[in-house]
Design a protein around this motif. Structure first.
Motif, PDB file in Angstrom:
ATOM      1  N   GLU A   1       5.413  25.380   4.932  1.00 38.62           N
ATOM      2  CA  GLU A   1       5.759  24.081   4.343  1.00 38.62           C
ATOM      3  C   GLU A   1       5.123  22.996   5.190  1.00 38.62           C
ATOM      4  O   GLU A   1       5.051  23.099   6.397  1.00 38.62           O
ATOM      5  N   SER A   2       4.724  21.944   4.553  1.00 40.30           N
ATOM      6  CA  SER A   2       4.154  20.828   5.296  1.00 40.30           C
ATOM      7  C   SER A   2       5.269  20.058   5.980  1.00 40.30           C
ATOM      8  O   SER A   2       6.237  19.660   5.338  1.00 40.30           O
ATOM      9  N   TYR A   3       5.137  19.851   7.285  1.00 36.09           N
ATOM     10  CA  TYR A   3       6.073  19.019   8.021  1.00 36.09           C
ATOM     11  C   TYR A   3       5.520  17.621   8.207  1.00 36.09           C
ATOM     12  O   TYR A   3       6.210  16.735   8.676  1.00 36.09           O
ATOM     13  N   ALA A   4       4.235  17.439   7.842  1.00 41.72           N
ATOM     14  CA  ALA A   4       3.579  16.142   7.971  1.00 41.72           C
ATOM     15  C   ALA A   4       2.568  15.986   6.851  1.00 41.72           C
ATOM     16  O   ALA A   4       2.080  16.967   6.298  1.00 41.72           O
ATOM     17  N   ALA A   5       2.277  14.741   6.520  1.00 43.04           N
ATOM     18  CA  ALA A   5       1.235  14.430   5.529  1.00 43.04           C
ATOM     19  C   ALA A   5       0.461  13.226   6.040  1.00 43.04           C
ATOM     20  O   ALA A   5       1.053  12.214   6.430  1.00 43.04           O
ATOM     21  N   GLN A   6      -0.840  13.358   6.063  1.00 41.07           N
ATOM     22  CA  GLN A   6      -1.711  12.265   6.495  1.00 41.07           C
ATOM     23  C   GLN A   6      -2.321  11.618   5.251  1.00 41.07           C
ATOM     24  O   GLN A   6      -2.816  12.324   4.372  1.00 41.07           O
ATOM     25  N   CYS A   7      -2.244  10.316   5.171  1.00 40.71           N
ATOM     26  CA  CYS A   7      -2.800   9.562   4.049  1.00 40.71           C
ATOM     27  C   CYS A   7      -3.814   8.576   4.614  1.00 40.71           C
ATOM     28  O   CYS A   7      -3.476   7.774   5.483  1.00 40.71           O
ATOM     29  N   THR A   8      -5.036   8.643   4.124  1.00 42.76           N
ATOM     30  CA  THR A   8      -6.094   7.760   4.612  1.00 42.76           C
ATOM     31  C   THR A   8      -6.563   6.859   3.477  1.00 42.76           C
ATOM     32  O   THR A   8      -7.051   7.348   2.455  1.00 42.76           O
ATOM     33  N   PHE A   9      -6.389   5.568   3.660  1.00 44.21           N
ATOM     34  CA  PHE A   9      -6.920   4.575   2.725  1.00 44.21           C
ATOM     35  C   PHE A   9      -8.360   4.310   3.149  1.00 44.21           C
ATOM     36  O   PHE A   9      -8.605   3.818   4.259  1.00 44.21           O
ATOM     37  N   VAL A  10      -9.299   4.625   2.288  1.00 39.67           N
ATOM     38  CA  VAL A  10     -10.727   4.496   2.578  1.00 39.67           C
ATOM     39  C   VAL A  10     -11.150   3.060   2.269  1.00 39.67           C
ATOM     40  O   VAL A  10     -11.166   2.650   1.110  1.00 39.67           O
ATOM     41  N   LEU A  11     -11.467   2.275   3.307  1.00 44.50           N
ATOM     42  CA  LEU A  11     -11.829   0.873   3.101  1.00 44.50           C
ATOM     43  C   LEU A  11     -13.336   0.641   3.082  1.00 44.50           C
ATOM     44  O   LEU A  11     -13.790  -0.397   2.602  1.00 44.50           O
ATOM     45  N   THR A  12     -14.098   1.576   3.624  1.00 46.46           N
ATOM     46  CA  THR A  12     -15.565   1.582   3.504  1.00 46.46           C
ATOM     47  C   THR A  12     -15.956   2.995   3.078  1.00 46.46           C
ATOM     48  O   THR A  12     -15.232   3.952   3.353  1.00 46.46           O
ATOM     49  N   ASP A  13     -17.074   3.125   2.405  1.00 45.17           N
ATOM     50  CA  ASP A  13     -17.464   4.431   1.875  1.00 45.17           C
ATOM     51  C   ASP A  13     -17.434   5.513   2.952  1.00 45.17           C
ATOM     52  O   ASP A  13     -17.891   5.303   4.074  1.00 45.17           O
ATOM     53  N   PHE A  14     -16.875   6.660   2.594  1.00 48.11           N
ATOM     54  CA  PHE A  14     -16.852   7.827   3.473  1.00 48.11           C
ATOM     55  C   PHE A  14     -17.932   8.800   3.025  1.00 48.11           C
ATOM     56  O   PHE A  14     -17.982   9.184   1.856  1.00 48.11           O
TER      57      PHE A  14
ATOM     58  N   ALA B   1       0.830  -1.209   0.000  1.00 42.53           N
ATOM     59  CA  ALA B   1       0.000   0.000   0.000  1.00 42.53           C
ATOM     60  C   ALA B   1       0.862   1.255   0.000  1.00 42.53           C
ATOM     61  O   ALA B   1       0.518   2.255  -0.655  1.00 42.53           O
ATOM     62  N   LEU B   2       1.974   1.212   0.685  1.00 38.24           N
ATOM     63  CA  LEU B   2       2.849   2.384   0.749  1.00 38.24           C
ATOM     64  C   LEU B   2       3.594   2.635  -0.553  1.00 38.24           C
ATOM     65  O   LEU B   2       4.159   3.709  -0.737  1.00 38.24           O
ATOM     66  N   MET B   3       3.587   1.667  -1.457  1.00 39.72           N
ATOM     67  CA  MET B   3       4.237   1.839  -2.748  1.00 39.72           C
ATOM     68  C   MET B   3       3.264   2.348  -3.817  1.00 39.72           C
ATOM     69  O   MET B   3       3.597   2.414  -4.991  1.00 39.72           O
ATOM     70  N   ASN B   4       2.073   2.733  -3.416  1.00 39.94           N
ATOM     71  CA  ASN B   4       1.062   3.266  -4.333  1.00 39.94           C
ATOM     72  C   ASN B   4       1.630   4.518  -5.008  1.00 39.94           C
ATOM     73  O   ASN B   4       1.979   5.488  -4.318  1.00 39.94           O
ATOM     74  N   PRO B   5       1.756   4.543  -6.348  1.00 37.63           N
ATOM     75  CA  PRO B   5       2.390   5.684  -7.027  1.00 37.63           C
ATOM     76  C   PRO B   5       1.740   7.046  -6.750  1.00 37.63           C
ATOM     77  O   PRO B   5       2.473   8.009  -6.477  1.00 37.63           O
ATOM     78  N   PRO B   6       0.402   7.188  -6.784  1.00 42.11           N
ATOM     79  CA  PRO B   6      -0.154   8.511  -6.453  1.00 42.11           C
ATOM     80  C   PRO B   6       0.155   8.933  -5.010  1.00 42.11           C
ATOM     81  O   PRO B   6       0.446  10.099  -4.756  1.00 42.11           O
ATOM     82  N   LEU B   7       0.118   7.987  -4.078  1.00 42.71           N
ATOM     83  CA  LEU B   7       0.460   8.295  -2.688  1.00 42.71           C
ATOM     84  C   LEU B   7       1.896   8.794  -2.599  1.00 42.71           C
ATOM     85  O   LEU B   7       2.166   9.844  -2.004  1.00 42.71           O
TER      86      LEU B   7
END
Length: 172
Positions: free
Chosen positions: A73-86, A22-28
């Protein structure tokens, strides 16, 4: 129990190869690199499960506890994989559009997510996303989550990235 957070499984990275993939997802990777540079570090990876509740998750930033003013500048980035509809009824993560440019944490009086009928001004909008989506935001972005009023459970996996000079939340 009325929990706006739901249940969380910490440190899931080593539980299965699927999390490595999952962490190798190109858009991520492209968006994390854009926000943090090529030296971005995985700080934490967890799974969130949220059932029906009455409380909202208050607005906050993901800036690692830095006080206001925040750097542009962003010092952090949050990535959420949506596993059920949001969506709003499912207790979706909500974001305040453009808040990353304010370079500050919300003040105590600004953290509550109140419905219009209770006097709330609701700058925050629900992240509407089907299962299989990824939602990624700048660490300065004000965000929280609406309470879940629909039956069932909302499930997501989060990957939190930081710049290399910041201490990771989990010991990888």
């Amino acid at each position: 129990v009325d929990s706006p957070f739901g249940d969380r499984m910490h440190s899931i990275f080593f539980e299965d190869e699927v999390f490595h993939e999952a962490l190798m997802n190109p858009p991520l990777l492209a968006l994390v690199t854009y926000l943090l540079g090529y030296s971005a570090v995985l700080s934490a990876m967890g799974c969130w499960m949220k059932g029906p509740c009455k409380s909202n998750f208050p607005l906050h930033t993901d800036c690692g506890g830095m006080p206001t003013p925040l750097p542009p500048e962003s010092y952090a980035a949050q990535c959420t994989f949506v596993l059920t509809d949001f969506n709003r009824d499912n207790g979706a993560t909500c974001l305040v559009p453009g808040s990353h440019k304010w370079c500050r944490n919300p003040e105590d009086s600004e953290t509550a997510l109140l419905p219009y009928e209770e006097g709330g001004k609701e700058q925050a909008v629900a992240s509407e996303a089907p299962a299989g989506s990824i939602i990624i935001w700048h660490g300065n972005t004000w965000h929280g989550a609406f309470n879940r009023i629909a039956p069932g459970i909302r499930i997501s996996v989060t990957a939190y990235f930081v710049r290399p000079f910041m201490r990771p939340l989990e010991d990888f």
